[in-house]
Design an enzyme around this catalytic site. Structure first.
Site, PDB file in Angstrom:
ATOM      1  N   LYS A 281     -20.506  -2.321  13.553  1.00  0.00           N
ATOM      2  CA  LYS A 281     -20.990  -3.322  14.240  1.00  0.00           C
ATOM      3  C   LYS A 281     -20.435  -3.280  15.441  1.00  0.00           C
ATOM      4  O   LYS A 281     -19.202  -3.448  15.863  1.00  0.00           O
ATOM      5  CB  LYS A 281     -20.538  -4.626  13.561  1.00  0.00           C
ATOM      6  CG  LYS A 281     -20.995  -5.945  14.124  1.00  0.00           C
ATOM      7  CD  LYS A 281     -20.572  -7.315  13.610  1.00  0.00           C
ATOM      8  CE  LYS A 281     -21.233  -8.324  14.322  1.00  0.00           C
ATOM      9  NZ  LYS A 281     -21.407  -8.460  15.807  1.00  0.00           N
TER      10      LYS A 281
ATOM     11  N   ARG B 158     -27.696  -7.128  22.173  1.00  0.00           N
ATOM     12  CA  ARG B 158     -29.085  -6.948  21.428  1.00  0.00           C
ATOM     13  C   ARG B 158     -30.071  -6.657  22.191  1.00  0.00           C
ATOM     14  O   ARG B 158     -30.502  -7.244  23.324  1.00  0.00           O
ATOM     15  CB  ARG B 158     -29.236  -8.235  20.542  1.00  0.00           C
ATOM     16  CG  ARG B 158     -30.413  -7.928  19.403  1.00  0.00           C
ATOM     17  CD  ARG B 158     -29.947  -7.362  18.125  1.00  0.00           C
ATOM     18  NE  ARG B 158     -30.868  -7.211  17.076  1.00  0.00           N
ATOM     19  CZ  ARG B 158     -30.765  -8.085  16.041  1.00  0.00           C
ATOM     20  NH1 ARG B 158     -29.670  -9.164  15.957  1.00  0.00           N
ATOM     21  NH2 ARG B 158     -31.753  -7.932  15.193  1.00  0.00           N
TER      22      ARG B 158
ATOM     23  N   ARG C 214     -32.071 -10.564  22.948  1.00  0.00           N
ATOM     24  CA  ARG C 214     -32.152 -11.046  21.731  1.00  0.00           C
ATOM     25  C   ARG C 214     -32.891 -12.545  21.810  1.00  0.00           C
ATOM     26  O   ARG C 214     -33.600 -13.067  20.810  1.00  0.00           O
ATOM     27  CB  ARG C 214     -30.823 -11.524  20.979  1.00  0.00           C
ATOM     28  CG  ARG C 214     -29.970 -12.053  21.791  1.00  0.00           C
ATOM     29  CD  ARG C 214     -28.620 -12.329  20.946  1.00  0.00           C
ATOM     30  NE  ARG C 214     -28.944 -13.400  19.955  1.00  0.00           N
ATOM     31  CZ  ARG C 214     -28.256 -13.079  18.712  1.00  0.00           C
ATOM     32  NH1 ARG C 214     -27.405 -12.324  18.587  1.00  0.00           N
ATOM     33  NH2 ARG C 214     -28.410 -13.972  17.532  1.00  0.00           N
TER      34      ARG C 214
ATOM     35  N   GLU D 103     -28.460  -2.073  19.761  1.00  0.00           N
ATOM     36  CA  GLU D 103     -27.642  -2.802  20.708  1.00  0.00           C
ATOM     37  C   GLU D 103     -27.322  -1.700  21.678  1.00  0.00           C
ATOM     38  O   GLU D 103     -27.714  -0.455  21.653  1.00  0.00           O
ATOM     39  CB  GLU D 103     -26.293  -2.617  19.803  1.00  0.00           C
ATOM     40  CG  GLU D 103     -25.999  -3.860  18.847  1.00  0.00           C
ATOM     41  CD  GLU D 103     -25.524  -5.122  19.093  1.00  0.00           C
ATOM     42  OE1 GLU D 103     -24.843  -5.315  20.192  1.00  0.00           O
ATOM     43  OE2 GLU D 103     -25.904  -6.089  18.442  1.00  0.00           O
TER      44      GLU D 103
ATOM     45  N   LYS E 249     -21.924  -9.258   7.871  1.00  0.00           N
ATOM     46  CA  LYS E 249     -21.077  -8.413   8.957  1.00  0.00           C
ATOM     47  C   LYS E 249     -19.785  -8.939   8.544  1.00  0.00           C
ATOM     48  O   LYS E 249     -19.496  -9.791   7.892  1.00  0.00           O
ATOM     49  CB  LYS E 249     -21.584  -9.182  10.460  1.00  0.00           C
ATOM     50  CG  LYS E 249     -21.382 -10.755  10.474  1.00  0.00           C
ATOM     51  CD  LYS E 249     -21.918 -11.244  11.890  1.00  0.00           C
ATOM     52  CE  LYS E 249     -21.882 -12.658  11.893  1.00  0.00           C
ATOM     53  NZ  LYS E 249     -22.446 -13.246  13.178  1.00  0.00           N
TER      54      LYS E 249
END
Length: 508
Positions: free
Chosen positions: A211, A216, A231, A260, A373
Protein backbone atom coordinates in the site's frame (compact mmCIF):
# COMPACT_ATOMS: atom_id res chain seq x y z
CA UNK A 1 -40.15 22.20 -12.90
CA UNK A 2 -39.37 25.35 -10.95
CA UNK A 3 -36.03 25.99 -9.29
CA UNK A 4 -38.10 26.54 -6.14
CA UNK A 5 -39.01 22.83 -6.17
CA UNK A 6 -35.31 21.89 -5.98
CA UNK A 7 -34.69 24.51 -3.29
CA UNK A 8 -37.59 23.13 -1.25
CA UNK A 9 -36.29 19.58 -1.66
CA UNK A 10 -32.79 20.67 -0.61
CA UNK A 11 -34.22 22.25 2.54
CA UNK A 12 -36.15 19.05 3.31
CA UNK A 13 -32.95 17.01 2.92
CA UNK A 14 -31.14 19.29 5.38
CA UNK A 15 -33.98 19.06 7.88
CA UNK A 16 -33.83 15.27 8.36
CA UNK A 17 -31.23 12.68 9.35
CA UNK A 18 -33.35 9.83 8.03
CA UNK A 19 -31.86 8.18 4.94
CA UNK A 20 -35.25 6.69 4.09
CA UNK A 21 -36.86 10.14 4.12
CA UNK A 22 -34.06 11.63 2.02
CA UNK A 23 -34.46 8.89 -0.60
CA UNK A 24 -38.22 9.40 -0.72
CA UNK A 25 -37.80 13.18 -1.12
CA UNK A 26 -35.33 12.82 -3.97
CA UNK A 27 -37.34 10.10 -5.70
CA UNK A 28 -40.42 12.35 -5.68
CA UNK A 29 -38.46 15.14 -7.38
CA UNK A 30 -37.06 12.76 -10.01
CA UNK A 31 -40.52 11.44 -10.87
CA UNK A 32 -41.81 14.99 -11.32
CA UNK A 33 -38.94 16.14 -13.55
CA UNK A 34 -39.23 16.21 -17.33
CA UNK A 35 -36.55 14.24 -19.22
CA UNK A 36 -34.61 17.40 -20.12
CA UNK A 37 -34.69 18.51 -16.48
CA UNK A 38 -33.31 15.31 -14.99
CA UNK A 39 -29.60 15.95 -15.51
CA UNK A 40 -29.56 19.49 -14.07
CA UNK A 41 -31.86 18.68 -11.16
CA UNK A 42 -29.71 15.69 -10.16
CA UNK A 43 -26.68 17.97 -10.38
CA UNK A 44 -28.35 20.71 -8.33
CA UNK A 45 -29.43 18.32 -5.58
CA UNK A 46 -26.00 16.69 -5.31
CA UNK A 47 -24.21 20.03 -5.43
CA UNK A 48 -22.53 19.53 -8.81
CA UNK A 49 -23.12 21.71 -11.83
CA UNK A 50 -23.51 19.79 -15.08
CA UNK A 51 -21.25 22.45 -16.62
CA UNK A 52 -18.47 21.85 -14.09
CA UNK A 53 -16.56 24.96 -13.07
CA UNK A 54 -18.08 28.10 -14.58
CA UNK A 55 -15.46 30.68 -13.60
CA UNK A 56 -17.48 32.35 -10.82
CA UNK A 57 -15.96 32.79 -7.37
CA UNK A 58 -17.35 33.48 -3.92
CA UNK A 59 -16.29 37.15 -3.93
CA UNK A 60 -18.07 37.85 -7.23
CA UNK A 61 -21.31 36.38 -5.91
CA UNK A 62 -21.01 38.09 -2.53
CA UNK A 63 -20.68 41.48 -4.23
CA UNK A 64 -23.65 41.12 -6.61
CA UNK A 65 -26.17 42.76 -4.27
CA UNK A 66 -29.19 41.98 -6.48
CA UNK A 67 -32.69 42.61 -5.12
CA UNK A 68 -34.48 39.24 -5.03
CA UNK A 69 -37.70 38.50 -6.89
CA UNK A 70 -40.88 38.39 -4.82
CA UNK A 71 -42.29 35.18 -6.33
CA UNK A 72 -40.59 32.04 -7.72
CA UNK A 73 -40.64 31.89 -11.52
CA UNK A 74 -37.26 30.48 -12.59
CA UNK A 75 -37.39 26.98 -14.04
CA UNK A 76 -34.69 24.31 -13.75
CA UNK A 77 -34.20 24.42 -17.53
CA UNK A 78 -33.76 28.20 -17.54
CA UNK A 79 -31.18 28.13 -14.76
CA UNK A 80 -29.27 25.35 -16.49
CA UNK A 81 -29.28 27.30 -19.76
CA UNK A 82 -28.07 30.48 -18.02
CA UNK A 83 -25.26 28.58 -16.29
CA UNK A 84 -24.17 27.17 -19.64
CA UNK A 85 -24.09 30.68 -21.06
CA UNK A 86 -22.05 31.96 -18.10
CA UNK A 87 -19.59 29.08 -18.39
CA UNK A 88 -19.03 30.08 -22.02
CA UNK A 89 -18.05 33.65 -21.16
CA UNK A 90 -14.28 33.41 -21.02
CA UNK A 91 -11.12 35.20 -22.05
CA UNK A 92 -9.95 38.78 -21.78
CA UNK A 93 -12.69 41.21 -20.87
CA UNK A 94 -15.10 38.47 -19.74
CA UNK A 95 -15.56 39.87 -16.22
CA UNK A 96 -18.19 42.49 -17.08
CA UNK A 97 -20.45 40.33 -19.30
CA UNK A 98 -20.22 37.46 -16.79
CA UNK A 99 -21.30 39.77 -13.96
CA UNK A 100 -24.15 41.14 -16.10
CA UNK A 101 -25.35 37.58 -16.81
CA UNK A 102 -25.23 36.78 -13.08
CA UNK A 103 -27.22 39.95 -12.30
CA UNK A 104 -29.89 38.89 -14.75
CA UNK A 105 -30.10 35.38 -13.29
CA UNK A 106 -30.11 36.45 -9.64
CA UNK A 107 -32.61 39.25 -10.36
CA UNK A 108 -35.16 36.60 -11.30
CA UNK A 109 -34.49 34.48 -8.19
CA UNK A 110 -36.20 34.75 -4.83
CA UNK A 111 -34.14 35.23 -1.67
CA UNK A 112 -34.16 31.49 -0.93
CA UNK A 113 -33.25 30.72 -4.53
CA UNK A 114 -30.37 33.22 -4.45
CA UNK A 115 -28.94 31.59 -1.34
CA UNK A 116 -29.26 28.17 -2.99
CA UNK A 117 -27.53 29.36 -6.18
CA UNK A 118 -24.64 30.88 -4.24
CA UNK A 119 -24.08 27.65 -2.33
CA UNK A 120 -24.39 25.64 -5.55
CA UNK A 121 -21.92 27.74 -7.54
CA UNK A 122 -19.35 27.95 -4.76
CA UNK A 123 -19.42 24.23 -4.01
CA UNK A 124 -20.95 24.58 -0.57
CA UNK A 125 -23.79 22.25 -1.52
CA UNK A 126 -21.31 19.64 -2.72
CA UNK A 127 -21.61 16.67 -0.38
CA UNK A 128 -20.39 13.46 -1.94
CA UNK A 129 -22.29 11.47 0.68
CA UNK A 130 -25.49 12.69 -0.98
CA UNK A 131 -24.43 10.90 -4.18
CA UNK A 132 -25.03 7.58 -2.45
CA UNK A 133 -28.50 8.68 -1.36
CA UNK A 134 -29.25 9.92 -4.87
CA UNK A 135 -28.21 6.56 -6.36
CA UNK A 136 -30.74 4.88 -4.05
CA UNK A 137 -33.36 7.48 -5.04
CA UNK A 138 -32.77 6.88 -8.76
CA UNK A 139 -33.31 3.16 -8.25
CA UNK A 140 -36.49 3.83 -6.29
CA UNK A 141 -37.90 6.40 -8.72
CA UNK A 142 -37.14 4.33 -11.82
CA UNK A 143 -38.13 1.06 -10.11
CA UNK A 144 -34.93 -0.69 -11.17
CA UNK A 145 -32.53 -2.82 -9.10
CA UNK A 146 -30.05 -0.79 -7.05
CA UNK A 147 -27.04 -2.83 -8.17
CA UNK A 148 -27.89 -2.06 -11.81
CA UNK A 149 -27.86 1.68 -11.06
CA UNK A 150 -24.59 1.41 -9.14
CA UNK A 151 -22.88 -0.42 -11.98
CA UNK A 152 -24.08 2.11 -14.55
CA UNK A 153 -22.83 4.94 -12.34
CA UNK A 154 -19.46 3.25 -12.02
CA UNK A 155 -19.15 2.92 -15.78
CA UNK A 156 -20.48 6.35 -16.72
CA UNK A 157 -18.74 8.21 -13.90
CA UNK A 158 -21.59 10.73 -14.11
CA UNK A 159 -24.63 10.55 -11.87
CA UNK A 160 -26.81 12.90 -13.98
CA UNK A 161 -26.28 10.71 -17.07
CA UNK A 162 -27.05 7.61 -15.01
CA UNK A 163 -30.27 9.14 -13.72
CA UNK A 164 -31.43 10.17 -17.19
CA UNK A 165 -30.86 6.63 -18.49
CA UNK A 166 -32.69 5.07 -15.55
CA UNK A 167 -35.69 7.39 -15.69
CA UNK A 168 -36.10 7.33 -19.47
CA UNK A 169 -35.08 3.78 -20.36
CA UNK A 170 -35.07 1.75 -17.16
CA UNK A 171 -32.81 -1.22 -16.58
CA UNK A 172 -32.33 -1.78 -20.32
CA UNK A 173 -30.87 1.70 -20.80
CA UNK A 174 -28.65 1.32 -17.74
CA UNK A 175 -27.38 -1.94 -19.18
CA UNK A 176 -26.14 -0.08 -22.25
CA UNK A 177 -23.29 1.50 -20.28
CA UNK A 178 -19.99 -0.19 -21.01
CA UNK A 179 -16.40 0.46 -20.17
CA UNK A 180 -15.38 3.01 -22.78
CA UNK A 181 -11.76 3.80 -23.58
CA UNK A 182 -11.10 7.43 -22.75
CA UNK A 183 -14.01 7.73 -20.29
CA UNK A 184 -12.92 7.18 -16.66
CA UNK A 185 -14.84 4.89 -14.35
CA UNK A 186 -15.31 5.33 -10.63
CA UNK A 187 -12.55 3.60 -8.67
CA UNK A 188 -12.95 0.62 -6.38
CA UNK A 189 -12.23 1.46 -2.74
CA UNK A 190 -10.80 -0.43 0.24
CA UNK A 191 -11.86 -0.74 3.85
CA UNK A 192 -9.47 -0.67 6.82
CA UNK A 193 -8.57 -3.85 8.69
CA UNK A 194 -7.58 -3.86 12.33
CA UNK A 195 -4.60 -6.11 11.67
CA UNK A 196 -2.86 -8.21 9.06
CA UNK A 197 -4.09 -11.35 10.76
CA UNK A 198 -7.70 -10.15 10.49
CA UNK A 199 -7.31 -9.28 6.80
CA UNK A 200 -5.66 -12.60 5.90
CA UNK A 201 -8.32 -14.52 7.84
CA UNK A 202 -11.03 -12.70 5.88
CA UNK A 203 -9.43 -13.64 2.54
CA UNK A 204 -7.68 -17.04 2.71
CA UNK A 205 -7.18 -16.84 -1.08
CA UNK A 206 -5.67 -13.41 -1.45
CA UNK A 207 -3.37 -11.09 -3.32
CA UNK A 208 -1.16 -9.16 -0.90
CA UNK A 209 0.59 -6.08 -2.27
CA UNK A 210 2.23 -2.89 -1.07
CA UNK A 211 0.00 0.00 0.00
CA UNK A 212 1.82 3.05 -1.28
CA UNK A 213 1.62 6.64 -0.12
CA UNK A 214 0.93 7.96 -3.60
CA UNK A 215 -1.83 9.46 -5.70
CA UNK A 216 -4.43 7.23 -7.35
CA UNK A 217 -4.42 7.25 -11.14
CA UNK A 218 -6.43 5.54 -13.87
CA UNK A 219 -4.89 5.36 -17.34
CA UNK A 220 -6.62 4.63 -20.64
CA UNK A 221 -4.87 3.79 -23.88
CA UNK A 222 -6.40 3.26 -27.30
CA UNK A 223 -3.63 2.92 -29.86
CA UNK A 224 -1.41 5.97 -29.40
CA UNK A 225 -4.11 7.94 -27.60
CA UNK A 226 -3.55 8.03 -23.82
CA UNK A 227 -5.55 9.66 -21.04
CA UNK A 228 -4.64 9.88 -17.35
CA UNK A 229 -7.22 10.58 -14.62
CA UNK A 230 -7.16 11.16 -10.86
CA UNK A 231 -9.30 9.29 -8.32
CA UNK A 232 -11.93 12.07 -8.68
CA UNK A 233 -11.97 11.44 -12.47
CA UNK A 234 -10.23 14.73 -13.26
CA UNK A 235 -8.08 14.49 -16.38
CA UNK A 236 -4.41 15.39 -15.84
CA UNK A 237 -2.97 14.07 -19.11
CA UNK A 238 -1.40 17.40 -20.02
CA UNK A 239 0.52 17.58 -16.72
CA UNK A 240 2.10 14.12 -16.71
CA UNK A 241 3.90 13.67 -20.02
CA UNK A 242 6.21 10.99 -18.63
CA UNK A 243 3.24 8.80 -17.66
CA UNK A 244 1.70 9.25 -21.10
CA UNK A 245 4.90 8.14 -22.84
CA UNK A 246 5.32 5.20 -20.49
CA UNK A 247 1.78 3.92 -21.09
CA UNK A 248 2.16 4.46 -24.83
CA UNK A 249 5.18 2.11 -24.74
CA UNK A 250 3.45 -0.77 -22.93
CA UNK A 251 3.20 -4.05 -24.91
CA UNK A 252 -0.47 -3.74 -25.90
CA UNK A 253 -2.84 -1.93 -28.24
CA UNK A 254 -5.50 -0.89 -25.72
CA UNK A 255 -5.56 -0.98 -21.94
CA UNK A 256 -7.19 0.48 -18.82
CA UNK A 257 -5.03 0.33 -15.71
CA UNK A 258 -5.65 1.30 -12.09
CA UNK A 259 -2.71 2.28 -9.92
CA UNK A 260 -0.75 4.74 -7.87
CA UNK A 261 1.90 7.21 -8.88
CA UNK A 262 4.67 8.61 -6.71
CA UNK A 263 7.56 11.00 -6.88
CA UNK A 264 10.67 9.19 -5.61
CA UNK A 265 13.94 10.31 -4.08
CA UNK A 266 17.26 9.36 -5.69
CA UNK A 267 17.44 6.28 -3.46
CA UNK A 268 13.95 5.13 -4.50
CA UNK A 269 12.00 6.12 -1.41
CA UNK A 270 8.69 7.99 -1.74
CA UNK A 271 8.81 11.76 -1.56
CA UNK A 272 6.18 13.60 0.54
CA UNK A 273 2.66 13.21 -0.84
CA UNK A 274 2.32 16.94 -1.51
CA UNK A 275 5.26 16.80 -3.90
CA UNK A 276 3.54 14.10 -5.94
CA UNK A 277 0.30 16.10 -6.00
CA UNK A 278 2.13 19.24 -7.15
CA UNK A 279 2.60 17.61 -10.55
CA UNK A 280 -1.14 17.23 -11.09
CA UNK A 281 -1.75 20.90 -11.79
CA UNK A 282 -0.41 23.38 -14.30
CA UNK A 283 2.72 25.03 -12.93
CA UNK A 284 5.49 27.33 -14.04
CA UNK A 285 7.84 26.05 -11.36
CA UNK A 286 10.70 24.35 -13.21
CA UNK A 287 11.63 22.27 -10.14
CA UNK A 288 8.09 20.92 -9.92
CA UNK A 289 7.96 20.17 -13.65
CA UNK A 290 11.28 18.33 -13.37
CA UNK A 291 9.93 16.05 -10.64
CA UNK A 292 9.31 12.75 -12.40
CA UNK A 293 6.45 10.45 -11.42
CA UNK A 294 6.79 6.67 -11.21
CA UNK A 295 3.59 4.61 -11.67
CA UNK A 296 2.78 1.35 -9.90
CA UNK A 297 -0.21 -0.45 -11.38
CA UNK A 298 -2.32 -2.87 -9.36
CA UNK A 299 -5.33 -3.66 -11.56
CA UNK A 300 -6.15 -4.19 -15.23
CA UNK A 301 -9.74 -3.44 -16.29
CA UNK A 302 -9.33 -3.83 -20.04
CA UNK A 303 -6.67 -5.33 -22.28
CA UNK A 304 -6.56 -5.46 -26.08
CA UNK A 305 -10.29 -5.39 -26.69
CA UNK A 306 -11.37 -7.48 -23.70
CA UNK A 307 -13.19 -5.87 -20.76
CA UNK A 308 -12.16 -7.44 -17.45
CA UNK A 309 -14.38 -5.67 -14.91
CA UNK A 310 -16.45 -8.78 -14.28
CA UNK A 311 -13.49 -11.14 -14.26
CA UNK A 312 -12.21 -12.26 -10.84
CA UNK A 313 -9.13 -10.49 -9.53
CA UNK A 314 -6.95 -13.55 -10.20
CA UNK A 315 -7.66 -13.17 -13.94
CA UNK A 316 -7.25 -9.38 -13.89
CA UNK A 317 -3.94 -9.80 -12.08
CA UNK A 318 -2.73 -12.27 -14.68
CA UNK A 319 -3.56 -9.75 -17.41
CA UNK A 320 -1.83 -7.02 -15.44
CA UNK A 321 1.37 -9.04 -15.18
CA UNK A 322 1.41 -9.45 -18.96
CA UNK A 323 1.35 -5.73 -19.60
CA UNK A 324 2.70 -3.78 -16.59
CA UNK A 325 6.25 -5.18 -16.52
CA UNK A 326 8.48 -3.29 -14.10
CA UNK A 327 5.58 -0.99 -13.26
CA UNK A 328 3.65 -3.73 -11.44
CA UNK A 329 3.14 -2.87 -7.78
CA UNK A 330 5.17 -5.19 -5.51
CA UNK A 331 3.11 -8.06 -4.15
CA UNK A 332 2.44 -11.79 -4.22
CA UNK A 333 -0.49 -14.06 -4.97
CA UNK A 334 -1.29 -16.23 -1.94
CA UNK A 335 2.01 -15.41 -0.21
CA UNK A 336 3.48 -17.90 2.23
CA UNK A 337 4.56 -15.07 4.53
CA UNK A 338 2.29 -11.98 4.38
CA UNK A 339 4.06 -10.51 7.43
CA UNK A 340 7.28 -10.31 5.44
CA UNK A 341 5.54 -8.33 2.71
CA UNK A 342 4.19 -5.91 5.31
CA UNK A 343 7.64 -5.48 6.85
CA UNK A 344 9.23 -4.96 3.43
CA UNK A 345 6.64 -2.35 2.49
CA UNK A 346 7.15 -0.39 5.69
CA UNK A 347 10.92 -0.62 5.36
CA UNK A 348 10.67 0.87 1.85
CA UNK A 349 8.82 3.88 3.25
CA UNK A 350 5.29 2.86 2.26
CA UNK A 351 2.10 2.72 4.35
CA UNK A 352 1.47 -1.02 4.68
CA UNK A 353 -0.22 -3.65 2.51
CA UNK A 354 -3.47 -4.36 0.73
CA UNK A 355 -5.12 -7.75 1.12
CA UNK A 356 -7.48 -8.47 -1.79
CA UNK A 357 -9.90 -11.32 -2.40
CA UNK A 358 -8.73 -13.12 -5.55
CA UNK A 359 -12.31 -14.08 -6.42
CA UNK A 360 -13.67 -10.52 -6.26
CA UNK A 361 -14.84 -8.50 -9.27
CA UNK A 362 -14.12 -4.79 -9.71
CA UNK A 363 -16.90 -2.77 -8.05
CA UNK A 364 -16.89 0.96 -7.38
CA UNK A 365 -18.85 2.98 -4.88
CA UNK A 366 -19.25 1.82 -1.32
CA UNK A 367 -16.20 0.60 0.51
CA UNK A 368 -16.57 -3.15 0.67
CA UNK A 369 -14.60 -5.94 2.28
CA UNK A 370 -13.11 -7.36 -0.93
CA UNK A 371 -10.11 -5.03 -0.55
CA UNK A 372 -8.69 -4.53 2.95
CA UNK A 373 -5.91 -2.10 3.83
CA UNK A 374 -3.48 -2.74 6.66
CA UNK A 375 -1.52 0.30 7.85
CA UNK A 376 1.01 0.70 10.62
CA UNK A 377 -0.65 3.87 11.86
CA UNK A 378 -4.41 4.35 12.08
CA UNK A 379 -5.62 7.37 10.12
CA UNK A 380 -8.93 8.86 9.06
CA UNK A 381 -9.73 11.30 6.26
CA UNK A 382 -11.89 14.05 7.77
CA UNK A 383 -13.42 17.33 6.59
CA UNK A 384 -12.23 20.69 7.93
CA UNK A 385 -15.19 22.64 9.33
CA UNK A 386 -13.46 25.58 11.02
CA UNK A 387 -10.22 26.75 12.60
CA UNK A 388 -9.41 28.84 15.66
CA UNK A 389 -6.85 31.64 15.78
CA UNK A 390 -3.61 30.54 17.40
CA UNK A 391 -1.78 31.85 20.46
CA UNK A 392 1.86 32.44 21.32
CA UNK A 393 4.09 31.41 18.43
CA UNK A 394 0.97 30.82 16.33
CA UNK A 395 -0.56 34.25 16.89
CA UNK A 396 -1.91 35.53 13.57
CA UNK A 397 -2.37 32.02 12.15
CA UNK A 398 -5.47 29.86 11.96
CA UNK A 399 -4.42 26.80 13.93
CA UNK A 400 -6.81 24.56 15.88
CA UNK A 401 -8.84 22.60 13.31
CA UNK A 402 -12.48 21.58 13.80
CA UNK A 403 -12.89 18.17 12.15
CA UNK A 404 -15.98 16.47 10.76
CA UNK A 405 -16.77 12.95 9.59
CA UNK A 406 -18.98 12.27 6.58
CA UNK A 407 -22.64 11.56 7.23
CA UNK A 408 -23.38 8.38 5.21
CA UNK A 409 -27.00 9.52 4.89
CA UNK A 410 -26.11 12.69 3.02
CA UNK A 411 -26.23 15.27 5.78
CA UNK A 412 -23.52 17.83 6.58
CA UNK A 413 -20.26 16.56 8.13
CA UNK A 414 -20.54 15.60 11.79
CA UNK A 415 -17.99 17.19 14.11
CA UNK A 416 -15.84 14.65 15.96
CA UNK A 417 -12.94 16.64 17.38
CA UNK A 418 -10.27 19.31 17.15
CA UNK A 419 -6.51 19.31 16.74
CA UNK A 420 -3.61 21.70 16.24
CA UNK A 421 -0.90 19.05 16.41
CA UNK A 422 1.23 18.10 13.43
CA UNK A 423 0.89 21.47 11.67
CA UNK A 424 4.15 22.74 10.23
CA UNK A 425 4.87 26.45 9.76
CA UNK A 426 4.28 25.95 6.04
CA UNK A 427 0.87 24.36 6.60
CA UNK A 428 -0.11 27.06 9.10
CA UNK A 429 0.64 29.79 6.57
CA UNK A 430 -1.14 27.94 3.76
CA UNK A 431 -4.30 27.13 5.69
CA UNK A 432 -4.56 30.63 7.16
CA UNK A 433 -4.75 32.04 3.64
CA UNK A 434 -6.88 29.22 2.23
CA UNK A 435 -9.46 29.19 5.02
CA UNK A 436 -10.19 32.87 4.59
CA UNK A 437 -10.83 32.24 0.89
CA UNK A 438 -13.52 29.64 1.72
CA UNK A 439 -14.84 31.38 4.83
CA UNK A 440 -18.53 31.11 5.66
CA UNK A 441 -18.59 33.20 8.83
CA UNK A 442 -16.43 34.07 11.81
CA UNK A 443 -16.45 35.25 15.40
CA UNK A 444 -13.64 36.59 17.59
CA UNK A 445 -11.93 33.19 17.88
CA UNK A 446 -13.02 31.01 15.00
CA UNK A 447 -13.29 31.11 11.21
CA UNK A 448 -15.93 28.68 9.90
CA UNK A 449 -15.30 27.41 6.36
CA UNK A 450 -17.17 25.70 3.60
CA UNK A 451 -16.76 21.92 4.05
CA UNK A 452 -14.58 21.20 1.03
CA UNK A 453 -11.08 20.40 2.35
CA UNK A 454 -10.11 16.86 3.37
CA UNK A 455 -7.28 16.30 5.85
CA UNK A 456 -5.69 13.01 6.91
CA UNK A 457 -5.63 12.64 10.69
CA UNK A 458 -3.60 10.17 12.72
CA UNK A 459 -5.27 9.09 15.97
CA UNK A 460 -5.20 6.59 18.79
CA UNK A 461 -8.87 5.81 18.26
CA UNK A 462 -12.05 7.46 19.48
CA UNK A 463 -13.82 7.65 22.80
CA UNK A 464 -17.44 8.08 23.79
CA UNK A 465 -18.23 11.76 24.27
CA UNK A 466 -21.26 14.02 24.66
CA UNK A 467 -19.24 17.02 23.51
CA UNK A 468 -19.89 16.43 19.80
CA UNK A 469 -23.12 15.51 17.96
CA UNK A 470 -21.74 12.17 16.74
CA UNK A 471 -21.35 10.94 20.32
CA UNK A 472 -17.62 10.28 19.86
CA UNK A 473 -14.40 12.28 20.09
CA UNK A 474 -10.98 11.69 18.55
CA UNK A 475 -8.15 10.67 20.89
CA UNK A 476 -4.66 12.18 20.44
CA UNK A 477 -5.38 13.41 16.92
CA UNK A 478 -2.66 14.99 14.78
CA UNK A 479 -2.50 16.24 11.19
CA UNK A 480 -0.65 14.02 8.73
CA UNK A 481 -1.36 15.93 5.51
CA UNK A 482 -4.07 17.55 3.45
CA UNK A 483 -5.63 15.42 0.71
CA UNK A 484 -6.19 17.56 -2.41
CA UNK A 485 -6.88 14.35 -4.32
CA UNK A 486 -10.05 13.74 -2.30
CA UNK A 487 -13.44 15.41 -2.16
CA UNK A 488 -15.61 15.58 0.99
CA UNK A 489 -17.50 12.60 -0.43
CA UNK A 490 -14.30 10.55 -0.08
CA UNK A 491 -13.94 11.36 3.63
CA UNK A 492 -14.45 8.67 6.24
CA UNK A 493 -17.91 8.33 7.72
CA UNK A 494 -19.04 8.76 11.30
CA UNK A 495 -19.42 4.97 11.35
CA UNK A 496 -15.70 4.63 10.54
CA UNK A 497 -14.88 6.91 13.46
CA UNK A 498 -17.13 4.91 15.79
CA UNK A 499 -15.40 1.72 14.62
CA UNK A 500 -12.20 3.02 16.28
CA UNK A 501 -13.81 3.33 19.72
CA UNK A 502 -11.37 2.34 22.43
CA UNK A 503 -13.09 0.18 25.04
CA UNK A 504 -12.86 1.38 28.59
CA UNK A 505 -12.17 5.03 27.76
CA UNK A 506 -14.18 7.43 29.89
CA UNK A 507 -16.47 10.02 28.30
CA UNK A 508 -14.79 13.41 27.86
Amino acid sequence: MLLADAVQASAALSATRSRKTKIATLAEVLRAAAPEELAPVVGFLTGQLVQGRIGVGWRTLAELGVTPASEPALTIAEVDSRLTDIAGITGSGSGKPRTEALHELFGRATEDEQRFLVRLMTGELRQGALEGVMVDAVAAAAEVPLDVVRRAFMLSGRLPATAVAAMTGGAAALGEFRLELGRPIRPMLASPAESLAEAVAAHPSALVEYKMDGARIQVHRDGDEVHVYTRTLREITGSVAELVELVRALPCTSVVLDGETLALTDDGRPRPFQETMSRFGSTRDEQVRALLLRPYFFDCLHLDGEDLLDAPLRERNAALRKVAGEHLIPGEVEPADPARLLADSLAAGHEGVMVKDLDSVYAAGRRGSAWLKVKQVHTLDLVVLAAEWGHGRRTGYLSNLHLGARDPDGGPPIMVGKTFKGLTDELLAWQTEKFQQIERERDDWTVHVRPELVVEIELDGAQVSTRYPGGVALRFARVVRYRPDKDPGDADTIDAVRATLVSGTPPS
